[in-house]
Design an enzyme around this catalytic site. Structure first.
Site, PDB file in Angstrom:
ATOM      1  N   THR A 265       0.830  -1.205   0.000  1.00 52.36           N
ATOM      2  CA  THR A 265       0.000   0.000   0.000  1.00 52.36           C
ATOM      3  C   THR A 265       0.867   1.259   0.000  1.00 52.36           C
ATOM      4  O   THR A 265       2.002   1.238   0.487  1.00 52.36           O
ATOM      5  CB  THR A 265      -0.891  -0.010   1.272  1.00 52.36           C
ATOM      6  N   ASP A 266       0.300   2.364  -0.481  1.00 48.98           N
ATOM      7  CA  ASP A 266       1.020   3.645  -0.409  1.00 48.98           C
ATOM      8  C   ASP A 266       1.066   4.182   1.019  1.00 48.98           C
ATOM      9  O   ASP A 266       1.808   5.126   1.315  1.00 48.98           O
ATOM     10  CB  ASP A 266       0.393   4.686  -1.349  1.00 48.98           C
ATOM     11  N   GLU A 267       0.285   3.558   1.921  1.00 43.41           N
ATOM     12  CA  GLU A 267       0.252   4.057   3.304  1.00 43.41           C
ATOM     13  C   GLU A 267       1.582   3.846   4.029  1.00 43.41           C
ATOM     14  O   GLU A 267       1.810   4.447   5.077  1.00 43.41           O
ATOM     15  CB  GLU A 267      -0.906   3.410   4.080  1.00 43.41           C
TER      16      GLU A 267
ATOM     17  N   TYR B 150      -1.679  -0.827  11.012  1.00 40.63           N
ATOM     18  CA  TYR B 150      -1.832  -1.430   9.678  1.00 40.63           C
ATOM     19  C   TYR B 150      -0.654  -1.073   8.781  1.00 40.63           C
ATOM     20  O   TYR B 150       0.044  -1.942   8.255  1.00 40.63           O
ATOM     21  CB  TYR B 150      -3.152  -0.976   9.029  1.00 40.63           C
TER      22      TYR B 150
ATOM     23  N   LYS C 273       2.499  -3.376   7.192  1.00 42.60           N
ATOM     24  CA  LYS C 273       2.719  -3.504   5.737  1.00 42.60           C
ATOM     25  C   LYS C 273       4.138  -3.038   5.396  1.00 42.60           C
ATOM     26  O   LYS C 273       4.826  -3.658   4.581  1.00 42.60           O
ATOM     27  CB  LYS C 273       1.688  -2.684   4.943  1.00 42.60           C
TER      28      LYS C 273
HETATM   29  N1  NAD Z   1      -7.990  -1.955  -0.260  1.00 40.43           N
HETATM   30  C1  NAD Z   1      -7.127  -1.062  -0.692  1.00 40.43           C
HETATM   31  O1  NAD Z   1      -7.494   0.056  -1.049  1.00 40.43           O
HETATM   32  C2  NAD Z   1      -5.648  -1.412  -0.801  1.00 40.43           C
HETATM   33  C3  NAD Z   1      -4.786  -0.489  -1.373  1.00 40.43           C
HETATM   34  C4  NAD Z   1      -3.422  -0.828  -1.532  1.00 40.43           C
HETATM   35  C5  NAD Z   1      -2.993  -2.066  -1.109  1.00 40.43           C
HETATM   36  N2  NAD Z   1      -3.848  -2.950  -0.526  1.00 40.43           N
HETATM   37  C6  NAD Z   1      -3.326  -4.263  -0.132  1.00 40.43           C
HETATM   38  O2  NAD Z   1      -3.968  -5.229  -0.959  1.00 40.43           O
HETATM   39  C7  NAD Z   1      -4.110  -6.452  -0.262  1.00 40.43           C
HETATM   40  C8  NAD Z   1      -5.557  -6.893  -0.305  1.00 40.43           C
HETATM   41  O3  NAD Z   1      -6.367  -5.891   0.294  1.00 40.43           O
HETATM   42  P1  NAD Z   1      -7.949  -6.033   0.325  1.00 40.43           P
HETATM   43  O4  NAD Z   1      -8.507  -4.675   0.411  1.00 40.43           O
HETATM   44  O5  NAD Z   1      -8.390  -6.941  -0.753  1.00 40.43           O
HETATM   45  O6  NAD Z   1      -8.134  -6.755   1.744  1.00 40.43           O
HETATM   46  P2  NAD Z   1      -9.360  -7.608   2.304  1.00 40.43           P
HETATM   47  O7  NAD Z   1      -9.357  -7.374   3.764  1.00 40.43           O
HETATM   48  O8  NAD Z   1     -10.590  -7.359   1.520  1.00 40.43           O
HETATM   49  O9  NAD Z   1      -8.924  -9.122   2.001  1.00 40.43           O
HETATM   50  C9  NAD Z   1      -7.911  -9.766   2.707  1.00 40.43           C
HETATM   51  C10 NAD Z   1      -8.044 -11.266   2.453  1.00 40.43           C
HETATM   52  O10 NAD Z   1      -6.957 -11.924   3.114  1.00 40.43           O
HETATM   53  C11 NAD Z   1      -7.470 -13.033   3.839  1.00 40.43           C
HETATM   54  N3  NAD Z   1      -6.597 -13.260   4.998  1.00 40.43           N
HETATM   55  C12 NAD Z   1      -6.437 -12.467   6.097  1.00 40.43           C
HETATM   56  N4  NAD Z   1      -5.570 -13.027   6.944  1.00 40.43           N
HETATM   57  C13 NAD Z   1      -5.147 -14.193   6.380  1.00 40.43           C
HETATM   58  C14 NAD Z   1      -4.242 -15.204   6.753  1.00 40.43           C
HETATM   59  N5  NAD Z   1      -3.583 -15.133   7.924  1.00 40.43           N
HETATM   60  N6  NAD Z   1      -4.036 -16.232   5.914  1.00 40.43           N
HETATM   61  C15 NAD Z   1      -4.697 -16.316   4.732  1.00 40.43           C
HETATM   62  N7  NAD Z   1      -5.592 -15.395   4.324  1.00 40.43           N
HETATM   63  C16 NAD Z   1      -5.804 -14.344   5.138  1.00 40.43           C
HETATM   64  C17 NAD Z   1      -8.875 -12.630   4.247  1.00 40.43           C
HETATM   65  O11 NAD Z   1      -9.679 -13.773   4.538  1.00 40.43           O
HETATM   66  C18 NAD Z   1      -9.334 -11.868   3.012  1.00 40.43           C
HETATM   67  O12 NAD Z   1      -9.902 -12.752   2.074  1.00 40.43           O
HETATM   68  C19 NAD Z   1      -3.564  -6.208   1.143  1.00 40.43           C
HETATM   69  O13 NAD Z   1      -2.252  -6.689   1.210  1.00 40.43           O
HETATM   70  C20 NAD Z   1      -3.609  -4.693   1.294  1.00 40.43           C
HETATM   71  O14 NAD Z   1      -2.618  -4.248   2.183  1.00 40.43           O
HETATM   72  C21 NAD Z   1      -5.161  -2.642  -0.363  1.00 40.43           C
END
Ligand code: NAD
Length: 331
Positions: free
Chosen positions: A120-122, A147, A151
């Site tokens: 993430t950009d965070e 969080y 990351k």
């Molecule tokens: N949502 C955003 O805007 C955003 C932006 C940039 C980066 N990201 C990154 O993208 C990735 C996905 O984000 P998201 O928004 O889809 O998250 P989300 O919370 O919707 O999904 C996370 C998934 O990971 C699974 N999970 C959690 N802990 C686990 C574990 N210990 N073992 C196996 N599975 C596990 C959960 O069941 C879920 O299906 C993350 O790494 C997040 O940091 C998200």
């Protein structure tokens, strides 16, 4: 290609699996997901016949080793992803985001497997509202929350495993995503489903905080560009020049759903709330030739609102528990 996708039942991961099945029939997808409160197998229902689903934890070394041994490429989406939760209960963030990433890195190191790390950009902290600067791959890490700090820790593990052990890894840091299958705890789906339920949208603080929105399909097409053309050891920033403040987003949701633009409430702010994120994605665009397909935030948001209206059965089971959690926080 045998592709292992962790967190494939979450928001971005499930969209990535859908896009991959749709556009790359030669890829054999296995999903590893623990199905926490944020994961939902229903998000994979449309592609269930075309993929293999394994329920399990990315910190389970034995399981991870077995799955990585059978993969050519790993894309690691799994994470605890919600800032508000990280403030009330940080431990799962350390366990999944740090220990889980460590577990995967050790497995790809043993098996010589190509690895892509989703971040993430965070990790860069935040920018001032009046600062014209954007995040670049050279911006120093300065995370604000449990969080973003977990990351950041996971990104640094990846960099060290590349340098120390020659792991074939790339990293991407993306800005805020929106689109289908996003949990109703997150800002945009929460406000859309509030409007559907006749509840006034809630805006933290004064609503001036700026996020750099990107459609989830654009994030995922960038991940594919990195998998196909990215250089090992490199970090790519993913963003689509979509800066909007939270107030403008809520007003647009209200407008697109036929409500008065001021029909929202201000609530107490998140402690340590980052002010502004903005991504400079020049490296991704010039080096890898990537461009976003969703030109207009307004059109992408309108399509997302339509998706939530048409898929109430998907989000309804989570809504009451999510709002009860926010009520405890007074937000
Ligand atoms: N949502 C955003 O805007 C955003 C932006 C940039 C980066 N990201 C990154 O993208 C990735 C996905 O984000 P998201 O928004 O889809 O998250 P989300 O919370 O919707 O999904 C996370 C998934 O990971 C699974 N999970 C959690 N802990 C686990 C574990 N210990 N073992 C196996 N599975 C596990 C959960 O069941 C879920 O299906 C993350 O790494 C997040 O940091 C998200």
């Amino acid at each position: 290609m045998r592709l292992l996708v962790t967190g494939g039942a979450g928001f971005i991961g499930s969209n990535f699996v859908h896009q991959t099945v749709r556009e790359r029939p030669d890829v054999r997808v296995t999903v590893l997901d623990a199905l926490t409160y944020a994961g939902d197998e229903a998000s994979l229902a449309p592609v269930a016949e075309q993929i293999t689903f394994v329920r399990g934890d990315v910190a389970d070394a034995e399981l991870v080793d077995r799955l990585v041994a059978d993969a050519d490429v790993v894309v690691h989406f799994a994470a605890e992803s919600h800032n508000d939760n990280s403030l009330s209960e940080p431990w799962p963030f350390v366990q999944t985001n740090v220990i889980g990433t460590y577990t995967l890195l050790e497995a790809v190191r043993r098996h010589g497997t190509r690895y892509h790390h989703i971040s993430t950009d965070e990790v860069y902290g935040d920018l001032e509202l009046d600062d014209p600067a954007k995040f670049t791959p050279e911006t120093p890490y300065n995370p604000s929350s449990p969080y973003s700090s977990t990351k950041a820790a996971s990104d640094l593990l990846v960099r060290a495993w590349v340098r120390s052990f020659g792991v074939q890894a790339t990293i991407s840091n993306c800005s805020n995503n929106y689109g289908p299958y996003q949990h109703v705890e997150k800002f945009i789906p929460r406000q859309i489903t509030n409007v559907v339920d006749g509840i006034r949208p809630k805006l933290y603080g004064t609503g001036e905080n700026v996020r750099d929105w990107i459609h989830v399909e654009d994030h995922n097409s960038a991940v594919w560009a990195i998998l196909e053309r990215g250089r090992t050891g490199e970090t790519y920033l993913i963003g689509a020049d979509g800066e909007e403040n939270n107030k403008a987003v809520v007003e647009l949701i209200l407008e697109l759903t036929g409500q008065p633009r001021d029909a929202y409430d201000l609530v107490s702010d998140r402690p340590g709330h980052d002010m502004r994120y903005a991504i400079d994605s020049t490296k991704l665009r010039t080096e890898l030739g990537w461009t976003p397909r969703y030109g207009s935030f307004r059109d992408g948001l309108a399509a997302t609102i339509e998706w939530y209206r048409a898929n109430e059965a998907w989000w309804r089971p989570q809504k009451d528990a999510t709002e009860a959690k926010y009520a405890q926080l007074g937000r």
